[in-house]
Design a protein around this motif. Structure first.
Motif, PDB file in Angstrom:
ATOM      1  N   ALA A 777       0.851  -1.184   0.000  1.00 55.81           N
ATOM      2  CA  ALA A 777       0.000   0.000   0.000  1.00 55.81           C
ATOM      3  C   ALA A 777       0.884   1.230   0.000  1.00 55.81           C
ATOM      4  CB  ALA A 777      -0.894  -0.016   1.232  1.00 55.81           C
ATOM      5  N   ASP A 778       0.419   2.245  -0.686  1.00 49.12           N
ATOM      6  CA  ASP A 778       1.187   3.474  -0.758  1.00 49.12           C
ATOM      7  C   ASP A 778       0.213   4.626  -0.528  1.00 49.12           C
ATOM      8  OD1 ASP A 778       3.191   5.252  -1.127  1.00 49.12           O
ATOM      9  OD2 ASP A 778       3.543   4.810  -3.241  1.00 49.12           O
ATOM     10  N   ALA A 779       0.750   5.788  -0.268  1.00 50.70           N
ATOM     11  CA  ALA A 779      -0.109   6.948  -0.108  1.00 50.70           C
ATOM     12  C   ALA A 779       0.097   7.867  -1.305  1.00 50.70           C
ATOM     13  CB  ALA A 779       0.238   7.672   1.182  1.00 50.70           C
ATOM     14  N   VAL A 780      -1.006   8.330  -1.878  1.00 48.90           N
ATOM     15  CA  VAL A 780      -0.899   9.250  -3.011  1.00 48.90           C
ATOM     16  C   VAL A 780      -0.790  10.654  -2.453  1.00 48.90           C
ATOM     17  CG1 VAL A 780      -2.010  10.057  -5.107  1.00 48.90           C
ATOM     18  CG2 VAL A 780      -2.454   7.751  -4.277  1.00 48.90           C
ATOM     19  N   PRO A 781       0.333  11.341  -2.666  1.00 47.67           N
ATOM     20  CA  PRO A 781       0.395  12.720  -2.182  1.00 47.67           C
ATOM     21  C   PRO A 781      -0.504  13.605  -3.039  1.00 47.67           C
ATOM     22  CG  PRO A 781       2.496  12.036  -3.159  1.00 47.67           C
ATOM     23  CD  PRO A 781       1.542  10.921  -3.359  1.00 47.67           C
ATOM     24  N   LEU A 782      -1.312  14.396  -2.408  1.00 49.63           N
ATOM     25  CA  LEU A 782      -2.240  15.254  -3.158  1.00 49.63           C
ATOM     26  C   LEU A 782      -1.471  16.164  -4.110  1.00 49.63           C
ATOM     27  CD1 LEU A 782      -5.416  15.948  -3.016  1.00 49.63           C
ATOM     28  CD2 LEU A 782      -4.605  18.083  -2.048  1.00 49.63           C
ATOM     29  N   ALA A 783      -0.266  16.535  -3.697  1.00 52.79           N
ATOM     30  CA  ALA A 783       0.533  17.451  -4.521  1.00 52.79           C
ATOM     31  C   ALA A 783       0.769  16.883  -5.917  1.00 52.79           C
ATOM     32  CB  ALA A 783       1.867  17.733  -3.827  1.00 52.79           C
ATOM     33  N   SER A 784       0.821  15.560  -6.030  1.00 58.25           N
ATOM     34  CA  SER A 784       1.087  14.969  -7.337  1.00 58.25           C
ATOM     35  C   SER A 784      -0.140  15.028  -8.244  1.00 58.25           C
ATOM     36  CB  SER A 784       1.536  13.523  -7.166  1.00 58.25           C
ATOM     37  OG  SER A 784       0.453  12.750  -6.682  1.00 58.25           O
ATOM     38  N   LEU A 785      -1.297  15.303  -7.646  1.00 64.89           N
ATOM     39  CA  LEU A 785      -2.536  15.263  -8.440  1.00 64.89           C
ATOM     40  C   LEU A 785      -2.980  16.637  -8.897  1.00 64.89           C
ATOM     41  CD1 LEU A 785      -4.528  12.821  -6.151  1.00 64.89           C
ATOM     42  CD2 LEU A 785      -3.121  12.250  -8.113  1.00 64.89           C
ATOM     43  N   LEU A 786      -2.313  17.685  -8.411  1.00 63.88           N
ATOM     44  CA  LEU A 786      -2.748  19.039  -8.754  1.00 63.88           C
ATOM     45  C   LEU A 786      -2.441  19.324 -10.214  1.00 63.88           C
ATOM     46  CD1 LEU A 786      -1.593  20.774  -5.474  1.00 63.88           C
ATOM     47  CD2 LEU A 786      -3.940  20.291  -6.193  1.00 63.88           C
ATOM     48  N   GLU A 787      -3.454  19.800 -10.910  1.00 62.39           N
ATOM     49  CA  GLU A 787      -3.310  19.925 -12.356  1.00 62.39           C
ATOM     50  C   GLU A 787      -2.746  21.282 -12.759  1.00 62.39           C
ATOM     51  OE1 GLU A 787      -6.620  18.361 -14.525  1.00 62.39           O
ATOM     52  OE2 GLU A 787      -5.794  16.471 -13.778  1.00 62.39           O
ATOM     53  N   GLU A 788      -2.022  21.268 -13.884  1.00 63.40           N
ATOM     54  CA  GLU A 788      -1.413  22.485 -14.407  1.00 63.40           C
ATOM     55  C   GLU A 788      -2.481  23.513 -14.759  1.00 63.40           C
ATOM     56  OE1 GLU A 788      -0.279  19.568 -14.836  1.00 63.40           O
ATOM     57  OE2 GLU A 788       1.758  19.831 -14.126  1.00 63.40           O
ATOM     58  N   SER A 789      -3.650  23.024 -15.150  1.00 62.52           N
ATOM     59  CA  SER A 789      -4.697  23.934 -15.597  1.00 62.52           C
ATOM     60  C   SER A 789      -5.653  24.263 -14.460  1.00 62.52           C
ATOM     61  CB  SER A 789      -5.476  23.276 -16.732  1.00 62.52           C
ATOM     62  OG  SER A 789      -6.005  22.061 -16.250  1.00 62.52           O
ATOM     63  N   GLY A 790      -5.182  24.141 -13.225  1.00 63.91           N
ATOM     64  CA  GLY A 790      -6.104  24.231 -12.093  1.00 63.91           C
ATOM     65  C   GLY A 790      -6.391  25.614 -11.562  1.00 63.91           C
ATOM     66  N   GLY A 791      -5.829  26.653 -12.198  1.00 68.58           N
ATOM     67  CA  GLY A 791      -6.085  27.997 -11.700  1.00 68.58           C
ATOM     68  C   GLY A 791      -7.495  28.459 -12.029  1.00 68.58           C
ATOM     69  N   ILE A 792      -8.058  29.319 -11.209  1.00 71.45           N
ATOM     70  CA  ILE A 792      -9.362  29.912 -11.536  1.00 71.45           C
ATOM     71  C   ILE A 792      -9.248  31.423 -11.373  1.00 71.45           C
ATOM     72  CG2 ILE A 792     -10.793  27.909 -11.022  1.00 71.45           C
ATOM     73  CD1 ILE A 792     -11.371  29.138  -8.281  1.00 71.45           C
ATOM     74  N   GLU A 793     -10.274  32.120 -11.833  1.00 67.96           N
ATOM     75  CA  GLU A 793     -10.291  33.580 -11.742  1.00 67.96           C
ATOM     76  C   GLU A 793     -10.467  34.006 -10.288  1.00 67.96           C
ATOM     77  OE1 GLU A 793     -10.288  36.010 -14.330  1.00 67.96           O
ATOM     78  OE2 GLU A 793      -9.413  34.302 -15.399  1.00 67.96           O
ATOM     79  N   GLY A 794      -9.945  35.174  -9.980  1.00 66.06           N
ATOM     80  CA  GLY A 794     -10.075  35.690  -8.625  1.00 66.06           C
ATOM     81  C   GLY A 794     -11.524  35.789  -8.171  1.00 66.06           C
ATOM     82  N   GLN A 795     -12.368  36.260  -9.100  1.00 66.43           N
ATOM     83  CA  GLN A 795     -13.771  36.451  -8.758  1.00 66.43           C
ATOM     84  C   GLN A 795     -14.439  35.117  -8.442  1.00 66.43           C
ATOM     85  OE1 GLN A 795     -14.978  39.541  -8.328  1.00 66.43           O
ATOM     86  NE2 GLN A 795     -16.746  38.477  -7.451  1.00 66.43           N
ATOM     87  N   LEU A 826       4.876  27.189  -4.332  1.00 66.35           N
ATOM     88  CA  LEU A 826       3.466  26.802  -4.401  1.00 66.35           C
ATOM     89  C   LEU A 826       2.979  26.796  -5.835  1.00 66.35           C
ATOM     90  CD1 LEU A 826       2.236  28.875  -1.351  1.00 66.35           C
ATOM     91  CD2 LEU A 826       2.118  26.388  -1.536  1.00 66.35           C
ATOM     92  N   GLN A 827       3.337  27.854  -6.539  1.00 62.41           N
ATOM     93  CA  GLN A 827       2.924  28.001  -7.934  1.00 62.41           C
ATOM     94  C   GLN A 827       3.452  26.819  -8.760  1.00 62.41           C
ATOM     95  OE1 GLN A 827       1.529  31.298  -8.298  1.00 62.41           O
ATOM     96  NE2 GLN A 827       0.656  30.796 -10.292  1.00 62.41           N
ATOM     97  N   ALA A 828       4.726  26.487  -8.526  1.00 66.11           N
ATOM     98  CA  ALA A 828       5.346  25.409  -9.291  1.00 66.11           C
ATOM     99  C   ALA A 828       4.651  24.079  -9.017  1.00 66.11           C
ATOM    100  CB  ALA A 828       6.826  25.308  -8.942  1.00 66.11           C
ATOM    101  N   ALA A 829       4.081  23.960  -7.825  1.00 67.77           N
ATOM    102  CA  ALA A 829       3.406  22.715  -7.479  1.00 67.77           C
ATOM    103  C   ALA A 829       1.937  22.746  -7.872  1.00 67.77           C
ATOM    104  CB  ALA A 829       3.545  22.466  -5.983  1.00 67.77           C
ATOM    105  N   ASN A 830       1.565  23.727  -8.706  1.00 67.99           N
ATOM    106  CA  ASN A 830       0.191  23.873  -9.184  1.00 67.99           C
ATOM    107  C   ASN A 830      -0.803  24.279  -8.096  1.00 67.99           C
ATOM    108  OD1 ASN A 830       1.106  23.199 -11.676  1.00 67.99           O
ATOM    109  ND2 ASN A 830       0.508  21.050 -11.501  1.00 67.99           N
ATOM    110  N   LEU A 831      -0.311  24.824  -7.000  1.00 70.78           N
ATOM    111  CA  LEU A 831      -1.207  25.496  -6.059  1.00 70.78           C
ATOM    112  C   LEU A 831      -1.063  26.974  -6.406  1.00 70.78           C
ATOM    113  CD1 LEU A 831      -1.061  24.099  -2.437  1.00 70.78           C
ATOM    114  CD2 LEU A 831      -3.039  24.333  -3.936  1.00 70.78           C
ATOM    115  N   PHE A 832      -2.046  27.518  -7.109  1.00 74.25           N
ATOM    116  CA  PHE A 832      -1.893  28.834  -7.695  1.00 74.25           C
ATOM    117  C   PHE A 832      -2.208  29.930  -6.679  1.00 74.25           C
ATOM    118  CE2 PHE A 832      -2.636  25.768 -10.983  1.00 74.25           C
ATOM    119  CZ  PHE A 832      -1.635  26.071 -11.891  1.00 74.25           C
TER     120      PHE A 832
END
Lengths: 897, 423
Positions: A777-795, A826-832
């Motif tokens: 069994a392994d643990a999936v780090p959430l960081a690996s699942l964050l998508e490049e296109s995951g940003g949204i508008e400020g509003q 953070l940005q590089a890890a797709n947390l925008f």
């Protein structure tokens, strides 16, 4: 007017409009509404919210309308289980309708709705329909039993449906028989148990029905016959007699399944005359399959490849039908070429060679290369044709088309290995093309030729020297070969220049390289040459075993196994089903059985594999006579390289060129996932994100005494539905005490999503031919699942932040010293980072982050409050999936740590 | 091994938009189909050969292209792949028969309701069921969009339809009536040729078909006898294969209307209708001399029609001066070929094309011209290319006996298949 118009409404508020129409009292308007909903469903719009209105349209006399509503119901019932129950009454009523079409429709649709409450109500109508007077209803009910089994096997058992299904095998109507048989075969597939239990009695019934049922029914019956276990030659004759005429059916699937049955019966039949007669009848239908659509031809060709290996005589005189047509798709041409090589013989070689030559002058580079290789392979396998082949190759090389020259040199190297000391007179021609060689394999081949025949080439030293200038930049394959060839040259012609060259190469290879294989090999040579030059001669200039052409030839056991799978995916991939069937259940069941089968892998379209893998391990087994460096692993040079297939270069050295063996580049230390000393296997690994894809970085350490191969990876259902793109790992055989690394691309498989609270847990099964199936069994780090296109508008962020309920913030014990670099990470890890502002009235700063989690496609929103240089930060989290909170906190901590 | 060949079936346009989605099991979702677009159709990996069967994760994708449409079956485990492809090709002919036209994107959109209805009958739980148009038309009466949808004639459902479609003679209804019984038998032969540049025949064969049109009352049984030259034949569902195996007589109760009775293939004794002698000389780097001579090798009483001969020329062709002894010829830049059309070519005659082709001189060193082969299209009515002959056509109606009168028409024609001459 046509139905196309139903696709045209795209304006807003259309759902409301649909509702209006569905509620309309006017029949034609209502029907229009239903059609629009189906059109919207087809293009992928979510129309689930119309469920109640659609259900209200269900009770209608209009059969066409009813079918559409039923179709809708099948698609959306699962998302609306509570509303779906509304439909039950209509279903039950329809299943007793006087019109058999409606009875069948009801029971067919009910079986497709996987909602427990509906399943409960299905049993009684199904019971009735299995005994219906109308065969159309019975044939539909028969399949419904398989559907029910897929949802709830116990229920099928409890209600005795299986026995009823077996009874239907004796039904008077041929289509009912065929469907009952198909349903039993499906259930067999789902359960993994033998459900058919074909008796002599049923066998006769099936053979009778075979004549009368539809083409598809014939396939069902033929596939069942192919699986009929018998050792009795009389059975075989009886079956073959009935099946032979089927080979003349117009439907390719009937023909190929009939061929499968006959091939099987040939194994059982003991009369050589009969087998010969059947063989003779089999050739024309096989050829006829090539007249069909290219896609059908492709499947046929992959199967013919198997037939030709098992029974070459059947198509021995038909090589012409495999000649490529100018406009055949490339995938068809490649398969035809492979079969032409297999059918090439003394008798037809002239004609075949002319064809190959023609192909070698076409435009498609891959095809041209394969054609050149084909000529080489024919030379290796047909001794009398070798000279002719060489002449054709020389002619082609003289045209100086770059990639033809390269490919030509590679195959001529093979021909030299097959017929040593026979065709050296052509070396001069090859040398003229030295400059045009830029591909590693071609270069390495040429270098090998120069080294091998150094004593006959006057200027061998000069030729090698030209390559030596660029030694440090060369591909490792070429470097290794240069090293060995220089040693050969030195041993054969110990001139001054050779001496100079050898010291240059040895110092380059030991001091200026990071490649451990090259270094090790150079040290071995060095010590060998300095301690005992005679031993060096024995080792380096040893007689090499003669090679044969066995590319694409399967081992007998595997071939027989595949022939039982004719027409299936397994026969197309030339791999046993266990290699790609992903159902865990099946994999576990068959694991033991699999170990008995050793197979050489073959290049398979789609699921490409490593063709050079299998041999590497074998090389090590030929142990060195002198233990030079007190190493357990690391092969002896050229001393006793095992004979192997044409095409690779690595074995020329007997060494191990595959990067993953013996103390390769040290991998970063990854967490240990599994350590099983009894199996001699350690697996380290981690899931990470690489180039926009989720990747499983794995290190497999083989601490056992035997090579490890046939590596496969599979995952269980998990929150994100992660699974490998290819079940078969692209890892060559791992020699004892060595390590392989693999980067396995992963994908999201929505069918593997495990509902329920989110968990990072991922259960993984790894299989090898030697160690069987191992679980970890392994643990999936959430960081690996964050998508490049995951940003949204400020509003959008603001709106979402306001509407979502607050969660308890978590305090992380982390210190940030430079806020800008933290933002970058953070940005590089797709947390925008959407906003960065000071928190009024405090010394704190706030960061607002967002990211999209792949697989389940959920947006996570995060607020981080911190003071630069002061330990501790407060992290708040919001999302539709609140259960992702813990994993998100971990991800932030991991990124900022 | 699993029979089930499609857990879902999809129709895509060339862009990869979903036109039709029909899921037969719920372990496949729309997202999986999206994978087909991103990973297979629009795959960036141009080095890999695009085979029609691919496995990604746990799903196997089997696809087929027809006109501007992709048909895709998604399956799992180890399906019968041939069954899947065969099913897809059957769907193509089924839809064509209902539409009365080709299967393409426009026709799919215009008939999506009909298609869903057909897919419902054609497959159940991934198992192919009924795909024969003659059979299905007794269950689903809706016509293709060529007929106005709302004004379509409401046909009355046949109360015995379900019995008939599942029965042993599923392809023919009881009680068909015609004023005049007529049967047409067309022997259509397609001749394929691959000839080398020096005139050696590399391969040649004849793909023959017998097309029938039966306008016959009641339940007649037909018997067609061929001279026993047929090497390899496949037959329509209605033919009793066991009788053929035993007695070499084609015995059948025909479906109503038009259908293909049989296909056959001959390798030996193929008489090629046309002999082609091409001479193409590259005169330096800017000029090409083409001389193509064609000889008709059949009786002077009959003639070939609708002939087109394509003689490829290099990409950098500027112009061509052409001279032909029959028909018209011109240089077609889009086809990169000289196109020679002949409307009537008498037997035992010969004609030739001479052309002087001027090439644009290119400065950079080019790969040598690959000399693609010459191809030819033609039809010759009243000719056979193989030695297959229809010896007799007998019709027997048990109830009517000798009262049953039929007009019989037998015709034949030879068409070009892939008629390719290397240069």
């Amino acid at each position: 007017m046509s139905d196309g118009k139903y696709f045209s409404t795209t304006k807003k508020g259309e759902i409301h409009e649909f509702k209006e129409e569905l509620r309309s009292l006017e029949k034609s308007k209502k029907k229009d509404g239903v059609k629009k909903v189906i059109a919207a469903m087809t293009v992928g719009k979510d129309v689930a919210m119309l469920f109640p209105d659609m259900m209200n349209c269900m009770q209608t006399e209009d059969l066409e309308l009813k079918k559409l509503v039923y179709l809708y119901c099948q698609n959306y019932a699962k998302t609306q289980p509570d509303l779906a129950i509304m439909a039950v009454n209509t279903f039950v009523k329809d299943s007793q309708d006087p019109n058999p079409l409606i009875r069948a429709l009801a029971v067919r649709t009910m079986g497709c709705i996987r909602v427990d409450k509906i399943t409960e109500y299905l049993c009684d109508p199904l019971q009735r329909c299995l005994k219906d007077d109308d065969p159309y209803v019975r044939k539909t009910a028969a399949i419904c039993v398989a559907k029910l089994f897929d949802i709830n096997p116990e229920l099928v058992d409890d209600r005795g449906f299986l026995d009823q299904l077996r009874d239907l095998l004796s039904d008077a109507n041929p289509m009912v028989v065929a469907n009952a048989l198909a349903a039993l075969q499906e259930i067999q597939e789902i359960s993994g148990k033998d459900m058919l239990q074909l008796s002599q009695n049923t066998l006769m019934k099936l053979l009778t029905a075979l004549n009368d049922c539809t083409e598809w029914g014939q396939v069902f019956i033929l596939d069942a016959l192919a699986g009929f276990e018998t050792r009795d030659p009389r059975d075989a004759e009886k079956i073959a007699e009935r099946v032979l005429p089927r080979m003349q059916h117009v439907n390719s699937a009937v023909v190929l399944s009939a061929i499968k049955v006959i091939l099987r019966m040939m194994d059982i039949c003991q009369s050589a005359d009969l087998v010969a007669a059947w063989s003779k009848k089999m050739a024309p239908p096989l050829v006829t399959l090539l007249g069909a659509e290219p896609e059908v031809q492709y499947v046929a060709l992959r199967n013919i490849n198997l037939v030709v290996q098992k029974r070459p005589s059947i198509l021995a005189n038909e090589v012409k039908v495999f000649f490529c047509k100018y406009n055949d798709p490339i995938y068809v041409k490649m398969e035809k070429l492979e079969i032409m090589i297999k059918l090439a013989s003394d008798k037809n070689i002239d004609q075949v060679l002319l064809e190959f030559k023609e192909y070698a002058q076409e435009v498609d580079v891959d095809f041209v290369r394969k054609a050149v290789r084909a000529i080489g392979r024919c030379a290796v396998s047909i001794e009398r044709a070798a000279e002719k082949c060489i002449n054709v190759l020389l002619e082609l090389i003289k045209a100086k088309v770059n990639y033809v020259v390269q490919e030509g040199v590679i195959v001529i190297k093979d021909i030299f290995r097959r017929y040593p000391n026979r065709y050296e007179n052509i070396i001069a021609t090859l040398c003229e093309n030295l400059d045009s060689l830029d591909e590693p394999e071609a270069k390495a081949s040429m270098v090998w030729i120069i080294g091998e025949y150094a004593e006959r080439i006057d200027n061998a030293d000069e030729l090698l020297e030209t390559f030596l200038d660029t030694f440090p930049e060369e591909n490792s394959m070429v470097q290794l070969q240069l090293l060995t060839s220089t040693v050969k040259l030195f041993l054969k012609k110990p001139t001054e220049s050779a001496q100079k060259m050898i010291s240059l190469v040895l110092s380059c290879a030991t001091n200026e390289t990071d490649n451990p294989d090259l270094r090790d090999r150079a040290f071995i040579y060095w010590r060998l040459l300095s301690t005992d030059p005679e031993a060096a001669k024995d080792v380096v200039l040893a007689q090499k075993p003669v090679i044969t052409d066995d590319v694409g030839n399967l081992d007998q056991g595997l071939l027989d196994q595949l022939l039982r799978q004719v027409a299936t995916l397994s026969s197309v991939y030339h791999k046993p089903p266990e290699m790609f069937v992903s159902r865990q259940r099946l994999a576990v069941q068959k694991a033991d059985e699999l170990q008995d089968h050793q197979f050489e892998e073959e290049e398979v379209p789609g699921a490409a594999s490593t063709s050079t893998a299998a041999v590497a391990a074998a090389a090590t087994s030929a142990a060195p006579q002198v233990d030079l460096l007190n190493l357990d692993s690391g092969g002896p040079e050229a001393a006793a390289a095992p004979p192997r297939a044409v095409g690779g270069i690595d074995d020329l050295l007997g060494g191990l060129d595959i990067s993953s063996t013996s103390s390769s580049t040290p991998a970063p230390q990854l967490p240990v996932l599994l350590s099983d000393p009894s199996k001699g296997l350690v697996i380290q690994g981690k899931i990470l994100r690489q180039g926009g894809t989720v990747t499983y970085a794995l290190v497999i350490i083989n601490s056992s005494a035997s090579p490890l191969d046939g590596l496969m990876l599979q995952t269980n259902r998990s929150t994100f539905g992660l699974g490998p793109v290819n079940v078969v790992l692209q890892v060559p055989s791992i020699a004892p005490s060595s390590t392989a690394t693999a980067l396995v691309p992963m994908l999201y498989d929505s069918t593997k999503i495990l509902p329920g609270a989110a968990s990072s847990k991922l259960e993984v099964a790894m299989k090898t031919n030697q160690a069987g199936v191992l679980y970890f069994a392994d643990a999936v780090p959430l960081a690996s699942l964050l998508e490049e296109s995951g940003g949204i508008e400020g509003q959008a962020f603001l709106n979402a932040w306001k509407t979502l309920p607050p969660e308890t913030p978590q305090r992380l014990q982390l210190t940030v010293f430079n806020i800008e670099s933290a933002k970058q990470r953070l940005q590089a890890a797709n947390l925008f980072v959407l906003a960065h502002r000071p928190v009024p009235g405090t010394s704190q700063e706030a960061l607002y982050l967002t990211g999209k989690v792949g697989g389940i496609n959920v947006q996570v929103l995060v607020e981080v409050r911190l003071t630069v240089g002061v330990p501790g930060m407060d992290v708040s989290f919001k999302s539709e999936r609140t259960d992702l909170a813990t994993m998100t906190f971990e991800a932030v901590a991991q990124i900022l740590a | 091994m699993a029979l089930s060949s499609a857990h879902a079936i999809y129709f895509f346009n060339l862009r990869g938009d979903i036109l039709i989605e029909r899921r037969y099991r719920d372990d496949v979702t729309r997202d999986v189909a999206e994978n087909f677009r991103t990973q297979i159709l629009n795959s960036k990996d141009s080095s890999a050969i695009q085979t029609p069967v691919r496995t990604l994760g746990s799903c196997t994708f089997m696809h087929l292209r027809h006109a501007d449409v992709y048909i895709l079956c998604i399956s799992k485990n180890n399906p019968n792949v041939m069954l899947a492809f065969s099913f897809m090709t059957s769907l193509v002919s089924l839809f064509k028969s209902y539409f009365g036209g080709d299967l393409n994107e426009a026709n799919i959109q215009n008939n999506f309701v009909l298609i869903y209805e057909l897919l419902d009958e054609a497959m159940d739980f991934g198992l192919p069921q009924i795909t024969d148009p003659t059979i299905l038309k007794s269950l689903i009466f809706q016509k293709g969009s060529s007929i106005d949808f709302f004004e379509k004639k409401k046909e009355k459902a046949d109360p015995n339809a379900t019995l008939q479609v599942t029965g042993a003679v599923s392809w023919r209804k009881e009680g068909i009536k015609y004023k005049k019984n007529e049967v047409f038998l067309d022997l259509v032969e397609q001749v394929n040729l691959l000839m080398s540049s020096n005139g050696t025949i590399l391969t040649s064969d004849v793909q023959g078909r017998i097309m029938m049109k039966c306008l016959l009352s009641d339940m007649p049984e037909l018997r067609v006898g061929l001279n026993d030259k047929v090497e390899d034949a496949t037959f329509h569902q209605c033919v009793n294969l066991s009788t053929y195996e035993a007695q070499k007589v084609i015995t059948f109760v025909p479906p109503d209307g038009e259908f293909e009775l049989m296909k056959y293939r001959c390798h030996d004794g193929v008489s090629l209708p046309f002999k082609v002698l091409p001479v193409i000389n590259e005169m330096g780097r800017t000029r090409l001399e083409v001389n193509v001579q064609i000889k008709a090798a059949f009786s002077s009483k009959i003639y070939g029609i609708n002939m087109t001969i394509l003689v490829p020329v290099p990409d950098n062709t500027a112009k061509a001066n052409l001279l032909v002894t029959n028909g018209k010829a011109k240089y077609d830049a889009t086809k990169k070929a000289l196109v020679w059309k002949i409307s009537k070519f008498m037997g035992e005659s010969d004609h030739s094309l001479r052309a002087e082709v001027t090439l644009v001189a290119t400065t950079k060193e080019k790969k040598p011209w690959v000399r693609p082969p010459i191809s030819m299209q033609f039809q010759v009515p009243m000719l056979s290319a193989s030695s297959v002959r229809v010896a007799y056509l007998k019709i027997l109606e048990r109830k009517m006996g000798s009262e049953y009168h039929v007009d019989k028409w037998v015709r034949k024609v030879v068409k070009s298949g892939e008629y390719i001459i290397r240069t």
